[in-house]
Design a protein around this motif. Structure first.
Motif, mmCIF file in Angstrom:
data_model
loop_
_atom_site.group_PDB
_atom_site.id
_atom_site.type_symbol
_atom_site.label_atom_id
_atom_site.label_comp_id
_atom_site.label_asym_id
_atom_site.label_seq_id
_atom_site.Cartn_x
_atom_site.Cartn_y
_atom_site.Cartn_z
ATOM 1 N N MET A 63 7.390 13.811 10.146
ATOM 2 C CA MET A 63 7.154 12.609 9.342
ATOM 3 C C MET A 63 5.768 12.655 8.707
ATOM 4 O O MET A 63 4.780 12.953 9.363
ATOM 5 C CB MET A 63 7.272 11.356 10.210
ATOM 6 N N ILE A 64 5.702 12.367 7.405
ATOM 7 C CA ILE A 64 4.433 12.296 6.693
ATOM 8 C C ILE A 64 3.921 10.860 6.742
ATOM 9 O O ILE A 64 4.665 9.916 6.460
ATOM 10 C CB ILE A 64 4.598 12.741 5.226
ATOM 11 N N LEU A 65 2.636 10.709 7.095
ATOM 12 C CA LEU A 65 2.024 9.383 7.079
ATOM 13 C C LEU A 65 1.262 9.189 5.773
ATOM 14 O O LEU A 65 0.534 10.079 5.326
ATOM 15 C CB LEU A 65 1.054 9.214 8.251
ATOM 16 N N LEU A 66 1.444 8.026 5.177
ATOM 17 C CA LEU A 66 0.702 7.624 3.987
ATOM 18 C C LEU A 66 -0.090 6.379 4.362
ATOM 19 O O LEU A 66 0.482 5.416 4.876
ATOM 20 C CB LEU A 66 1.653 7.319 2.828
ATOM 21 N N ALA A 67 -1.395 6.381 4.111
ATOM 22 C CA ALA A 67 -2.227 5.259 4.547
ATOM 23 C C ALA A 67 -3.147 4.794 3.430
ATOM 24 O O ALA A 67 -3.963 5.562 2.919
ATOM 25 C CB ALA A 67 -3.054 5.657 5.773
ATOM 26 N N SER A 68 -2.991 3.522 3.059
ATOM 27 C CA SER A 68 -3.823 2.918 2.027
ATOM 28 C C SER A 68 -3.692 1.410 2.109
ATOM 29 O O SER A 68 -2.667 0.879 2.565
ATOM 30 C CB SER A 68 -3.404 3.398 0.628
ATOM 31 N N ASN A 69 -4.748 0.709 1.677
ATOM 32 C CA ASN A 69 -4.667 -0.745 1.559
ATOM 33 C C ASN A 69 -3.900 -1.173 0.314
ATOM 34 O O ASN A 69 -3.536 -2.335 0.165
ATOM 35 C CB ASN A 69 -6.081 -1.349 1.505
ATOM 36 N N SER A 70 -3.665 -0.228 -0.581
ATOM 37 C CA SER A 70 -3.017 -0.514 -1.859
ATOM 38 C C SER A 70 -1.528 -0.193 -1.795
ATOM 39 O O SER A 70 -1.147 0.977 -1.632
ATOM 40 C CB SER A 70 -3.674 0.301 -2.979
ATOM 41 N N GLN A 71 -0.688 -1.194 -1.943
ATOM 42 C CA GLN A 71 0.750 -0.959 -1.942
ATOM 43 C C GLN A 71 1.164 -0.138 -3.147
ATOM 44 O O GLN A 71 2.072 0.690 -3.062
ATOM 45 C CB GLN A 71 1.501 -2.291 -1.938
ATOM 46 N N GLN A 72 0.481 -0.337 -4.265
ATOM 47 C CA GLN A 72 0.798 0.428 -5.471
ATOM 48 C C GLN A 72 0.566 1.925 -5.247
ATOM 49 O O GLN A 72 1.384 2.761 -5.630
ATOM 50 C CB GLN A 72 -0.056 -0.060 -6.646
ATOM 51 N N LEU A 73 -0.544 2.245 -4.595
ATOM 52 C CA LEU A 73 -0.842 3.643 -4.316
ATOM 53 C C LEU A 73 0.172 4.242 -3.332
ATOM 54 O O LEU A 73 0.641 5.368 -3.518
ATOM 55 C CB LEU A 73 -2.261 3.768 -3.749
ATOM 56 N N LEU A 74 0.528 3.473 -2.336
ATOM 57 C CA LEU A 74 1.525 3.935 -1.372
ATOM 58 C C LEU A 74 2.857 4.228 -2.051
ATOM 59 O O LEU A 74 3.523 5.219 -1.750
ATOM 60 C CB LEU A 74 1.717 2.899 -0.264
ATOM 61 N N ASP A 75 3.243 3.350 -2.983
ATOM 62 C CA ASP A 75 4.504 3.551 -3.701
ATOM 63 C C ASP A 75 4.462 4.835 -4.529
ATOM 64 O O ASP A 75 5.456 5.578 -4.599
ATOM 65 C CB ASP A 75 4.792 2.354 -4.609
ATOM 66 N N GLN A 76 3.316 5.102 -5.165
ATOM 67 C CA GLN A 76 3.177 6.325 -5.967
ATOM 68 C C GLN A 76 3.271 7.565 -5.083
ATOM 69 O O GLN A 76 3.941 8.547 -5.418
ATOM 70 C CB GLN A 76 1.835 6.305 -6.709
ATOM 71 N N LEU A 88 -1.698 11.615 4.330
ATOM 72 C CA LEU A 88 -2.332 11.405 3.025
ATOM 73 C C LEU A 88 -3.036 10.061 3.103
ATOM 74 O O LEU A 88 -2.399 9.018 3.272
ATOM 75 C CB LEU A 88 -1.288 11.422 1.906
ATOM 76 N N LEU A 89 -4.358 10.080 3.005
ATOM 77 C CA LEU A 89 -5.180 8.917 3.328
ATOM 78 C C LEU A 89 -6.060 8.493 2.164
ATOM 79 O O LEU A 89 -6.759 9.314 1.557
ATOM 80 C CB LEU A 89 -6.067 9.264 4.533
ATOM 81 N N ASP A 90 -6.036 7.205 1.874
ATOM 82 C CA ASP A 90 -6.932 6.612 0.894
ATOM 83 C C ASP A 90 -8.316 6.464 1.533
ATOM 84 O O ASP A 90 -8.483 5.782 2.540
ATOM 85 C CB ASP A 90 -6.381 5.236 0.490
ATOM 86 N N HIS A 91 -9.318 7.122 0.958
ATOM 87 C CA HIS A 91 -10.672 7.093 1.535
ATOM 88 C C HIS A 91 -11.218 5.678 1.646
ATOM 89 O O HIS A 91 -11.974 5.365 2.583
ATOM 90 C CB HIS A 91 -11.614 7.959 0.681
ATOM 91 N N ASP A 92 -10.859 4.801 0.722
ATOM 92 C CA ASP A 92 -11.353 3.426 0.759
ATOM 93 C C ASP A 92 -10.925 2.698 2.035
ATOM 94 O O ASP A 92 -11.587 1.751 2.468
ATOM 95 C CB ASP A 92 -10.841 2.643 -0.454
ATOM 96 N N MET A 93 -9.853 3.145 2.630
ATOM 97 C CA MET A 93 -9.357 2.507 3.845
ATOM 98 C C MET A 93 -10.316 2.685 5.024
ATOM 99 O O MET A 93 -10.309 1.898 5.977
ATOM 100 C CB MET A 93 -7.987 3.087 4.197
ATOM 101 N N LEU A 94 -11.171 3.698 4.953
ATOM 102 C CA LEU A 94 -12.079 3.999 6.057
ATOM 103 C C LEU A 94 -13.288 3.072 6.108
ATOM 104 O O LEU A 94 -13.957 2.990 7.134
ATOM 105 C CB LEU A 94 -12.560 5.459 5.957
#
Length: 223
Positions: free
Chosen positions: A1-14, A47-53
């Protein structure tokens, strides 16, 4: 399973659009939840959004990497500096994306990292080679200093030090050199004194750091 992590739902959808053909996907929008899922699932790729950190990004990244050492982490950030990007690679991330990517490119990036490749800009490759050169130079300096220390040993002491470095016991050393075990112990006491170390573990590590481990015939010592 690939994890996708971001505060942005738009980015997660992409991202999901790009990687859904590779594996089942789990999207996460909270850092604490991400940490728990990393420990629980050990995903092959994150795959991680750096802003989430947040502001302590290096500390948080180190915690994430330690929570699941086998997970290959790709960081996405549009505003990250070259220095921060390099620090993240030094911590252990396997890829970094600093521009918006279409789904097909996201798929290529994730697949490449999953297969063991680094996703790194050419400029960062320069950082890597510079650090490698510095590390190599420092290692040579250390080896030179260690070899200078070892020059203070007699030939017999050096033979015993090499055998310790290869994991031999005192009894095994005595048998190989045809000397008494108490003589081996006496030599080790003198070796520890000369090298300013306290035990055979430190001696073994020191010996393994030299370039002469397998070249006893070419190493000169006083008799």
């Amino acid at each position: 399973m690939i994890l996708l992590a971001s505060n942005s739902q738009q980015l997660l959808d992409q991202w999901r659009e790009g990687v859904s053909s590779l594996s089942p996907v789990l999207c996460i929008r909270e850092l604490n939840l991400l940490l728990r899922e990393m420990q629980k699932r050990t995903p092959p790729v994150l795959l991680l959004d750096h802003d989430m950190l947040g502001v302590n990004s290096l500390t948080e990244m180190e915690t994430l990497l330690q929570s699941s050492p086998k997970t290959k982490v790709i960081v996405s950030s549009l505003g990250i500096s070259d220095e921060m990007e390099w620090q993240l690679f030094r911590l252990g991330i396997r890829g970094c994306c600093r521009e918006p990517l279409p789904p097909a490119a996201i798929e290529r990036m994730v697949q490449a990292v999953w297969q063991g490749e680094l996703w790194m800009r050419r400029k960062l490759v320069g950082y890597m080679f510079e650090e490698l050169a510095t590390t190599t130079q420092e290692k040579r300096h250390i080896e030179h200093a260690v070899n200078n220390l070892l020059e203070n040993l007699t030939r017999r002491e050096y033979e015993i030090a090499l055998l310790v470095g290869r994991g031999e016991s005192n009894k095994g050393i005595a048998r190989q050199l045809d000397i008494a075990e108490r003589t081996v112990k006496a030599h080790l006491t003198e070796i520890f004194r000369k090298l300013a170390i306290t035990d055979r573990i430190k001696l073994a590590l020191l010996i393994k750091d030299t370039a002469n481990l397998d070249h006893t015939d070419t190493h000169s010592h006083s008799s």
